[in-house]
Design an enzyme around this catalytic site. Structure first.
Site, PDB file in Angstrom:
ATOM      1  CB  CYS B  85      -0.968  -0.050   1.197  1.00  0.00           C
ATOM      2  SG  CYS B  85      -2.326   1.121   1.056  1.00  0.00           S
ATOM      3  CG  HIS B 194      -3.202  -3.648   3.497  1.00  0.00           C
ATOM      4  ND1 HIS B 194      -2.269  -2.910   4.186  1.00  0.00           N
ATOM      5  CD2 HIS B 194      -3.884  -2.777   2.721  1.00  0.00           C
ATOM      6  CE1 HIS B 194      -2.388  -1.630   3.851  1.00  0.00           C
ATOM      7  NE2 HIS B 194      -3.359  -1.524   2.965  1.00  0.00           N
ATOM      8  CD  GLU B 196      -0.377  -5.447   5.968  1.00  0.00           C
ATOM      9  OE1 GLU B 196      -0.358  -6.031   4.871  1.00  0.00           O
ATOM     10  OE2 GLU B 196      -0.646  -4.238   6.090  1.00  0.00           O
TER      11      GLU B 196
END
Lengths: 89, 233
Positions: B85, B194, B196
């Site tokens: 991002c 994302h 994560e």
């Protein structure tokens, strides 16, 4: 001291949704006949010291090229501020 | 194995990124934007967020931070770097990846679970995925629309450097539905969604993102990092 103005605009071929949103809002103000709005950045840089206009323009150009504009999506122009005295108020 | 996660002023997802690194099987090392020392890490993650308030352009100011000077040099020498991002935006501003990320075409911030198709696995961060595999990873951005000129887009396509594409709806108007790209050597990857945030069932919509972090552990363990860029000492 001299003041240099840097104007940064999205390249013509890059979509400017912000400008489009503003253009689309204008009829709500009763304003018709606007075919396009494009939004950019106006940046004023004050250089300290004796005014060497050409040198300051070169420095501003270097700053714009490295940081203020992204050449992938933006163009920029540099110029000396028209009226430093009034701009200083 | 040590993987660094950079914290810039305004980073938001550095904590989640460090946690994902640990879930992937490595030690997470917090790197500070003002510290040019990479502390001997084997790879670096640039996390999401709003570095320097996204002032001027997303990533434009972070790109000149001391830690980035070290990361740019190391990346050229083969250090694996994943930009997520805002991290992707920083990598483009740093010219480690081509193109730029601009305002979403519809102007809305998009926050949703997004389906992606993995298009290329020939990079340090994708080894555990299969080409054509579909994954679900959250996307959350306001300026995630990848743009580049036609020649660059063609080059990315021909060189198999488009890592992932949006499927089931493009959330931001990204050109050619690009969600992630890699550099020529394959050590640097930028991704808008994302991974994560998708590493365990409790907190994510899937565990599909974990593959990025297990892939890099395997890449580093087998010494394949930067195999195309030339060996890194």
């Amino acid at each position: 001291m001299s003041r240099v103005v840097v104007d940064v605009m999205l390249k013509p071929e890059i979509l400017d949704p912000q400008g489009q949103a503003v253009a689309n809002a204008l009829p709500n103000l009763g304003i018709e006949g606007v075919s396009a709005v494009r939004i950019g950045k106006h940046i004023e840089i004050d250089f300290a010291g004796g005014a060497d206009a050409d040198a300051d323009l070169d420095r501003a150009r270097a700053i714009a090229d490295r940081l203020l504009a992204n050449p992938v999506i933006e163009d920029f122009t540099v110029r000396l501020a028209d009226d430093l005295a009034s701009a200083d108020k | 194995m040590r993987i660094g996660v950079v914290t810039f002023p305004g980073s938001l997802d550095d904590g989640d990124a460090r946690r994902a690194v640990r879930f992937g099987g490595a030690d997470a090392v917090a790197l500070w934007h003002g510290d040019a020392d990479l502390h001997g890490v084997d790879a670096v993650v640039l996390p999401g967020g709003f570095s320097y308030g996204d002032y001027l352009r997303c990533g434009a100011i972070a790109r000149f931070s001391p830690v980035m000077a070290a990361i740019i040099d190391a990346a050229h020498a083969g250090l694996p770097v994943l930009g997520i991002c805002n991290g992707f935006q920083v990598l483009c501003e740093a010219h480690l990846l081509p193109g730029a990320l601009t305002r979403n075409s519809h102007l809305h911030f998009r926050n949703r679970d997004q389906r992606l198709r993995i298009e290329s696995t020939d990079s340090a961060w994708l080894g555990e995925f299969g080409v054509g595999q579909e994954v679900v990873i959250p996307v959350k951005n306001g300026e995630g629309r990848f743009v580049a000129d036609a020649a660059t887009l063609d080059e990315l396509t021909v060189e198999n450097r488009i890592v992932a594409r949006y499927v089931g709806g493009n959330p931001n108007g990204s050109m050619r539905d690009i969600a992630a790209i890699r550099n020529e050597a394959g050590n640097v990857v930028g991704i808008m969604p994302h991974p994560e945030h998708a590493i365990e069932a409790l907190t994510g919509p899937s565990v599909d993102g974990l593959g990025f972090f297990t892939s890099i552990v395997r890449t580093v363990a087998t010494g394949r990092a930067g195999h195309l860029a030339g060996a890194r000492a």
